[in-house]
Every structure is written in structure tokens, then in C-alpha cells.
Scaffold this active site. Structure first.
Site, PDB file in Angstrom:
ATOM      1  N   SER A 138      61.250  57.298  73.313  1.00 26.26           N
ATOM      2  CA  SER A 138      60.511  58.701  74.153  1.00 26.26           C
ATOM      3  C   SER A 138      58.911  58.206  74.048  1.00 26.26           C
ATOM      4  O   SER A 138      58.544  58.033  73.068  1.00 26.26           O
ATOM      5  CB  SER A 138      60.452  59.789  73.056  1.00 26.26           C
ATOM      6  OG  SER A 138      60.089  60.842  73.425  1.00 26.26           O
ATOM      7  N   LYS A 164      62.638  57.385  77.701  1.00 25.71           N
ATOM      8  CA  LYS A 164      62.708  58.670  77.969  1.00 25.71           C
ATOM      9  C   LYS A 164      61.185  59.160  78.524  1.00 25.71           C
ATOM     10  O   LYS A 164      60.284  58.540  77.310  1.00 25.71           O
ATOM     11  CB  LYS A 164      63.170  59.778  77.029  1.00 25.71           C
ATOM     12  CG  LYS A 164      62.874  61.191  76.551  1.00 25.71           C
ATOM     13  CD  LYS A 164      63.698  61.790  75.539  1.00 25.71           C
ATOM     14  CE  LYS A 164      62.761  62.576  74.664  1.00 25.71           C
ATOM     15  NZ  LYS A 164      63.527  63.204  73.519  1.00 25.71           N
ATOM     16  N   LYS A 166      58.263  62.114  78.598  1.00 30.02           N
ATOM     17  CA  LYS A 166      57.785  63.421  78.320  1.00 30.02           C
ATOM     18  C   LYS A 166      57.441  64.099  79.770  1.00 30.02           C
ATOM     19  O   LYS A 166      56.819  63.367  80.389  1.00 30.02           O
ATOM     20  CB  LYS A 166      56.629  63.701  77.260  1.00 30.02           C
ATOM     21  CG  LYS A 166      57.492  63.341  75.920  1.00 30.02           C
ATOM     22  CD  LYS A 166      58.541  64.538  75.504  1.00 30.02           C
ATOM     23  CE  LYS A 166      58.827  64.206  74.036  1.00 30.02           C
ATOM     24  NZ  LYS A 166      59.904  65.144  73.523  1.00 30.02           N
ATOM     25  N   ASP A 191      62.186  64.758  79.141  1.00 29.13           N
ATOM     26  CA  ASP A 191      62.216  65.651  78.113  1.00 29.13           C
ATOM     27  C   ASP A 191      61.137  66.800  78.359  1.00 29.13           C
ATOM     28  O   ASP A 191      59.780  66.307  78.287  1.00 29.13           O
ATOM     29  CB  ASP A 191      62.078  65.045  76.887  1.00 29.13           C
ATOM     30  CG  ASP A 191      62.508  66.209  75.797  1.00 29.13           C
ATOM     31  OD1 ASP A 191      62.458  67.487  76.199  1.00 29.13           O
ATOM     32  OD2 ASP A 191      62.231  65.620  74.352  1.00 29.13           O
ATOM     33  N   GLU A 217      66.395  66.793  79.647  1.00 29.58           N
ATOM     34  CA  GLU A 217      66.307  67.421  78.445  1.00 29.58           C
ATOM     35  C   GLU A 217      65.435  68.652  78.324  1.00 29.58           C
ATOM     36  O   GLU A 217      64.214  68.580  78.577  1.00 29.58           O
ATOM     37  CB  GLU A 217      65.991  66.357  77.338  1.00 29.58           C
ATOM     38  CG  GLU A 217      66.108  66.817  75.771  1.00 29.58           C
ATOM     39  CD  GLU A 217      65.432  65.795  74.970  1.00 29.58           C
ATOM     40  OE1 GLU A 217      65.525  64.634  75.204  1.00 29.58           O
ATOM     41  OE2 GLU A 217      65.324  65.938  73.766  1.00 29.58           O
ATOM     42  N   ASP A 242      68.398  70.321  73.729  1.00 30.42           N
ATOM     43  CA  ASP A 242      67.535  69.842  72.173  1.00 30.42           C
ATOM     44  C   ASP A 242      67.205  71.107  71.468  1.00 30.42           C
ATOM     45  O   ASP A 242      67.874  71.516  70.388  1.00 30.42           O
ATOM     46  CB  ASP A 242      66.213  69.192  72.521  1.00 30.42           C
ATOM     47  CG  ASP A 242      65.493  68.612  71.292  1.00 30.42           C
ATOM     48  OD1 ASP A 242      65.760  69.072  70.180  1.00 30.42           O
ATOM     49  OD2 ASP A 242      64.581  67.560  71.281  1.00 30.42           O
ATOM     50  N   LYS A 266      69.316  66.780  66.156  1.00 28.05           N
ATOM     51  CA  LYS A 266      68.462  66.313  65.406  1.00 28.05           C
ATOM     52  C   LYS A 266      68.915  66.891  63.673  1.00 28.05           C
ATOM     53  O   LYS A 266      69.165  68.054  63.834  1.00 28.05           O
ATOM     54  CB  LYS A 266      66.992  66.878  65.457  1.00 28.05           C
ATOM     55  CG  LYS A 266      66.507  66.026  66.805  1.00 28.05           C
ATOM     56  CD  LYS A 266      65.266  66.621  67.102  1.00 28.05           C
ATOM     57  CE  LYS A 266      64.794  65.941  68.283  1.00 28.05           C
ATOM     58  NZ  LYS A 266      63.462  66.651  68.977  1.00 28.05           N
ATOM     59  N   GLY A 294      64.772  62.391  67.794  1.00 30.53           N
ATOM     60  CA  GLY A 294      63.565  61.990  66.737  1.00 30.53           C
ATOM     61  C   GLY A 294      62.700  63.051  66.572  1.00 30.53           C
ATOM     62  O   GLY A 294      62.336  63.885  67.578  1.00 30.53           O
TER      63      GLY A 294
HETATM   64  O1  OSB Z   1      61.661  66.711  71.814  1.00 25.46           O
HETATM   65  O2  OSB Z   1      62.629  65.027  71.224  1.00 25.46           O
HETATM   66  C1  OSB Z   1      61.802  65.754  71.339  1.00 25.46           C
HETATM   67  C2  OSB Z   1      58.880  64.339  68.834  1.00 25.46           C
HETATM   68  C3  OSB Z   1      58.337  65.462  68.502  1.00 25.46           C
HETATM   69  C4  OSB Z   1      59.024  66.633  68.608  1.00 25.46           C
HETATM   70  C5  OSB Z   1      60.019  66.853  69.591  1.00 25.46           C
HETATM   71  C6  OSB Z   1      60.721  65.654  70.077  1.00 25.46           C
HETATM   72  C7  OSB Z   1      59.753  64.250  69.792  1.00 25.46           C
HETATM   73  C8  OSB Z   1      60.137  63.099  70.601  1.00 25.46           C
HETATM   74  C9  OSB Z   1      59.768  61.795  69.909  1.00 25.46           C
HETATM   75  O3  OSB Z   1      60.591  63.063  71.704  1.00 25.46           O
HETATM   76  C10 OSB Z   1      61.193  61.168  69.520  1.00 25.46           C
HETATM   77  C11 OSB Z   1      60.778  60.197  68.369  1.00 25.46           C
HETATM   78  O4  OSB Z   1      60.317  58.966  68.981  1.00 25.46           O
HETATM   79  O5  OSB Z   1      60.817  60.276  67.298  1.00 25.46           O
HETATM   80 MG    MG Z   2      63.445  66.773  73.018  1.00 21.74          MG
END
Ligand code: OSB
Ligand code: MG
Length: 374
Positions: A138, A164, A166, A191, A217, A242, A266, A294
Site C-alpha cells: 500500500s 495499491k 491511496k 484505496d 477499496e 475495508d 483486518k 494492514g
Molecule cells: O485503509 O488499508 C488501509 C494504513 C492505516 C490505516 C488504514 C489503511 C492503511 C494502509 C496501510 O493501507 C497498509 C499497511 O501497509 O500496513
Molecule cells: Mg483500506
């Protein structure tokens, strides 16, 4: 082998991230990580991690609320319930509304303890079937499409199977189409962390729909399954949920409403291994692929994510990547490493399967509490 829980130890660690991580809800530069250690009366112990963020922007929980819920409610309720296995924790705590990251921190620690007492790797103990898990990354919001492209190129070279990106309003289609035009063949997803609105942003979603994405996402508000269902009908790209999925019930509602075609699970968000396992089994019945999300975890949370990702429903690469992407020094030994094929090999030692660096945890601790369960 019955558990006899003796005490819970809580530690809050301060862990600076190697690089800032920006999402639509803000920037994270260091993590405040709660580590839970549960002890059995026979001396065995298990570790869990609380994935709550520092602020209530991803969901309602925070590091501080989780600490309070664990200390004031979860521990006393467990003491009264006398649970003898990790599978009983959910029922023992069912009177608590939400606050699943607090519950998950403790529940996962109890699973680690139980697997250690059984002398079996946690992933096998949970019923995992995969010796190797597939990994993606991510990538946070970046200042320019060029900077983002550099980051993508680096992760693709490292072997990660899915990238992925953001996105947030104003930093979306330009960035995504720039990356896509330079990497036409990679598995790419986006995402939004709930940053969009259906009516206002429908034209944007139609453009994203032309970018050959694996999924979009959590585009809309967490509670809005109805609009996610409407959006999914307009798109050929699968919507992935999510934030919206906090339980098996949410998963059932989402699939009955056809609000998504993919789910991100998660451990913290859903309250631990039992609920996560139930959700992946339920999704599999609907032919809905799931993957492990994550929360910028330390090695302990990461190890639990690896165990969960070996379950049969986890058919897509997760956001479970190498320790070295996050930390100068992780709190587990060895650190999590990812092969050049973008996989992590499930550990063979009992429980989470990694050694926990107790001295480092002590050094990073800024807050401590020990609660008797007897
Ligand atoms: O939406 O997946 C998410 C990190 C913090 C809060 C939400 C998210 C995330 C990530 C990071 O996308 C995923 C990672 O590398 O741990
Ligand atoms: Mg997410």
C-alpha cells in the site's frame, strides 16, 4: 489443553516509521503501538497487537480508548469468565459494543498463547492451508505523479504482486492514470478510505473504471452499504470494502446487498482471529475473494496477519509486506522478509512463530500496566 489465564501486560511503544504514510484521513509519521502479553498460570505467554490508530479517523477507536477498554473492561470480564480457550473469548466479551481493535489485541494474544501451549504454529492451529502467502504493498499519497511512479517502480522491482495506491479527491485519476500508463501490466488497485460521495463523484469513478484496476477499496462512507451497492452496479471494477466490515454480520449485509465483490479483512477491525476466520469462510461460500489488510503494524501484528493470510479464503495478495518497509528495527526476530516473488513463507515455530525482542520492547515502552486475571 485448557488455558488458565493469569495476567495481562500492556505496553505502549513509540515506533517512528521510516517514511511518512499519508491517506485521505491524514499523515502518520510514528506509530503508538499497544502490545498485549497474556500469561498462563503455567508460565507460557502469548502476544497480540492493537491496531487502533492515534486518532479516531480510520474508525472510532484510538490508542487511548483501546487501552482504557482493555484495562477497565476486557481484563475484568475475562477474569470473571474464566475462559479456557481462545475460541471462548468472543462470547466472554460479547456485551462490549464495537471496540473490536481493543478486543482483537487481546483475542489474538490468547490465540498465540494457545498455539504455543499446543506447540503448533498459529497458522496451522487456525486451520491455515498455505505455506506461503502472497504480498502486495500500500503506497501512501505522494506530492506528485512522478514521485509516486518512482515508489511504484521500486515496489514492482522488489517483487510485490499487487500495488495499491491511496487516493483522495484532487489526488486521484491524474496519479492513477499516470502510473497505469507507465505500468500497463501490473496488478493495481486504489484505496480511498471513505473519502468520496456517490453523487458528487460518479464521473470520477467512471474514469477510474477505465484504469483496469483490480479493485476500488472503500470509496464511500463506512456505514453506507446502500451507496456502495449502487456504485458497484455502475462499475465493472470490483468494489472492495475495508472500513465497512467490522463483523460477520456486516459481511453478510454487504454480500446480500451486493455492496462489494472483494473484501479486505483486518484482524483488529473485526475483533480477532475467530471473527476473521468466520468472515473468510462466509465470503468463500459467495465466491468473494478476501485479502489481509494492514494497519502499519509492528512485527507482532504482522506475524498475526501472516497466520490469518494462510486461511483458504485469502486468495488475493494482502497489504502484508516486509518489516524493513516500516521500521529501522522490528520488535520480532527474524524480521518479516518478502521473497523476490512477492511471498512470505509461513513460520514453522509455535505460535506466531517469531521471537519477540523483549529488551527492545522494554526500551521502546512509554507506558505499562499489568492486570491480574485471577
Ligand atoms: O485503509 O488499508 C488501509 C494504513 C492505516 C490505516 C488504514 C489503511 C492503511 C494502509 C496501510 O493501507 C497498509 C499497511 O501497509 O500496513
Ligand atoms: Mg483500506
Amino acid at each position: 489443553m485448557k488455558l488458565q489465564l493469569e495476567k495481562i501486560e500492556l505496553r505502549e511503544l513509540e515506533m517512528p516509521l521510516k517514511t511518512r504514510f499519508e491517506t485521505s484521513f491524514g499523515v502518520t509519521t510514528k506509530r503508538r503501538v499497544i502490545i498485549v502479553r497474556v500469561f498462563d498460570r503455567d508460565g507460557a505467554s502469548g502476544y497480540g497487537e492493537c491496531t487502533a490508530m492515534e486518532h479516531p479517523f480510520y474508525n472510532h477507536e484510538t490508542v487511548d480508548t483501546s487501552w482504557a477498554i482493555i484495562s477497565k473492561f476486557i481484563a475484568p470480564m475475562l477474569a470473571t469468565a474464566c475462559v479456557s480457550s481462545a475460541g471462548e473469548v468472543g462470547d466472554a466479551l460479547s456485551a462490549i459494543q464495537d471496540n473490536r481493535m481493543a478486543i482483537g489485541a487481546v483475542e489474538t494474544a490468547i490465540w498465540d498463547l494457545e498455539a504455543k501451549k499446543a506447540n503448533v504454529p498459529l497458522w496451522q492451529y487456525l486451520g491455515g492451508t498455505k505455506k506461503e502467502v502472497n504480498c502486495g504493498v500500500s503506497i501512501g499519497l505522494q506530492k506528485s505523479p512522478e514521485i509516486l511512479l518512482d515508489k511504484v517502480a521500486h515496489e514492482v522491482e522488489s517483487g510485490y504482486q499487487r500495488i495499491k495506491l491511496k487516493i483522495k479527491p484532487g489526488q486521484d485519476i491524474e496519479f492513477v492514470s499516470f502510473v497505469r500508463s507507465h505500468f500497463p501490466g501490473i496488478t493495481l488497485s486504489v484505496d480511498a478510505n471513505s473519502a468520496y460521495e456517490l453523487e458528487r463523484d460518479i464521473e470520477l469513478f467512471k474514469k477510474l473504471d477505465e484504469c483496469n484496476l483490480l479493485m476500488i477499496e472503500q470509496p464511500l462512507a463506512a456505514g453506507d452499504l446502500v451507496d456502495h451497492a449502487k456504485l458497484q452496479k455502475h462499475l465493472k471494477t470490483p468494489v472492495c470494502l475495508d472500513e465497512s466490515i467490522t463483523s460477520l454480520m456486516d459481511a453478510r449485509h454487504a454480500l446480500e446487498l451486493e455492496a462489494c465483490r472483494i473484501m479486505n479483512i483486518k484482524l483488529g477491525r473485526v475483533g480477532g482471529h475467530s471473527e476473521a476466520r468466520a468472515i473468510q469462510a462466509f465470503a468463500a461460500k459467495y465466491n468473494i475473494p478476501v485479502w489481509c489488510g494492514g494497519m502499519l503494524e509492528s512485527g507482532i501484528g504482522r506475524a498475526h496477519n501472516i497466520a490469518m493470510s494462510t486461511l483458504p479464503g485469502f486468495t488475493l495478495p494482502g497489504d502484508v509486506s516486509a518489516s524493513a518497509r516500516y521500521w529501522e528495527e522490528d520488535i520480532i526476530e527474524p524480521p518479516v522478509v518478502v521473497s523476490s516473488l512477492g511471498t512470505i513463507i509461513a513460520p514453522t515455530n509455535p505460535g506466531i512463530g517469531y521471537e519477540v525482542k523483549e529488551n527492545l520492547i522494554e526500551k521502546l515502552s512509554v507506558k505499562r500496566e499489568s492486570i491480574s486475571l485471577t
